[in-house]
Design an enzyme around this catalytic site. Sequence first.
Site, PDB file in Angstrom:
ATOM      1  N   ASP A   1      46.085  84.236  33.186  1.00 57.69           N
ATOM      2  CA  ASP A   1      44.237  84.211  32.320  1.00 57.69           C
ATOM      3  C   ASP A   1      44.305  84.967  31.274  1.00 57.69           C
ATOM      4  OD1 ASP A   1      42.004  85.148  33.552  1.00 57.69           O
ATOM      5  OD2 ASP A   1      42.563  86.974  34.455  1.00 57.69           O
TER       6      ASP A   1
ATOM      7  N   GLU B   1      45.645  78.364  34.813  1.00 54.76           N
ATOM      8  CA  GLU B   1      45.934  79.678  34.583  1.00 54.76           C
ATOM      9  C   GLU B   1      48.283  80.088  34.301  1.00 54.76           C
ATOM     10  OE1 GLU B   1      42.529  81.745  35.090  1.00 54.76           O
ATOM     11  OE2 GLU B   1      43.597  82.191  36.756  1.00 54.76           O
TER      12      GLU B   1
END
Length: 232
Positions: free
Chosen positions: A52, A124
């Site tokens: 992320d 992610e």
Amino acid sequence: MIKALEDDLSQTFDIHFNNHALLDEAFTQASYVNEHPHQELKFYERIEFLGDAVLQLIVSEYLFKRYPEMPQGKLTRLRAAMVCEASFSDFAKECHFDQYIRLGKGEEKSGARQRSSLLCDIFESFIGALYLDQGRAAVERFVRIVIFPKLDEGKFDHIIDHKSELQELLQKNGDVEIDYELVSEEGPENDLIFTVSVTADHKKLATGTGHSKKVAEQNAANQALQLLRRPK
């Protein structure tokens, strides 16, 4: 399943992992680990945390350089649209990542494999694994294939909308006639490139290209904005 993923990554993106355990971890959900307590498995959440952050940085830098005149508020909105759950979920499906997630039986039966939040997490975590295995340059190559072309395809035009921005700039002191004209269509039928010019009161400002007339118009407006905002 992971071997099939490695083959897919190799054939589609020319990505070859050195540390296969990272890829295992990135595609393993906690429910699978709980059902296999004797295998000493890890699940994706820690790598997702890293992925992320890596995506936020790379997308932010790309937008900052691509749109040198775009205000901070609009950059923030555009980044938010590109790195949100819905976008990452779509990217994960385009990459076939949904096929390779290791889930517990209960989660599989509940349809978790197609759950948007899970697909976002997996995208992610894959980025985190790729970063750990091969560094930032490898992640940048991947997102230039998977994410950044969506800007040219018009996926985020509802946020960028250079045409409205150009209209506001030109008409702030009175009415101005703004026209977009198709200049040319080039290339094979399944991969056409459109060129569009934009004029203000019949004076040509700029041209833009794209794989659709809509995108070409937005790019022409963006070019005009950059020219008009240059210091004289």
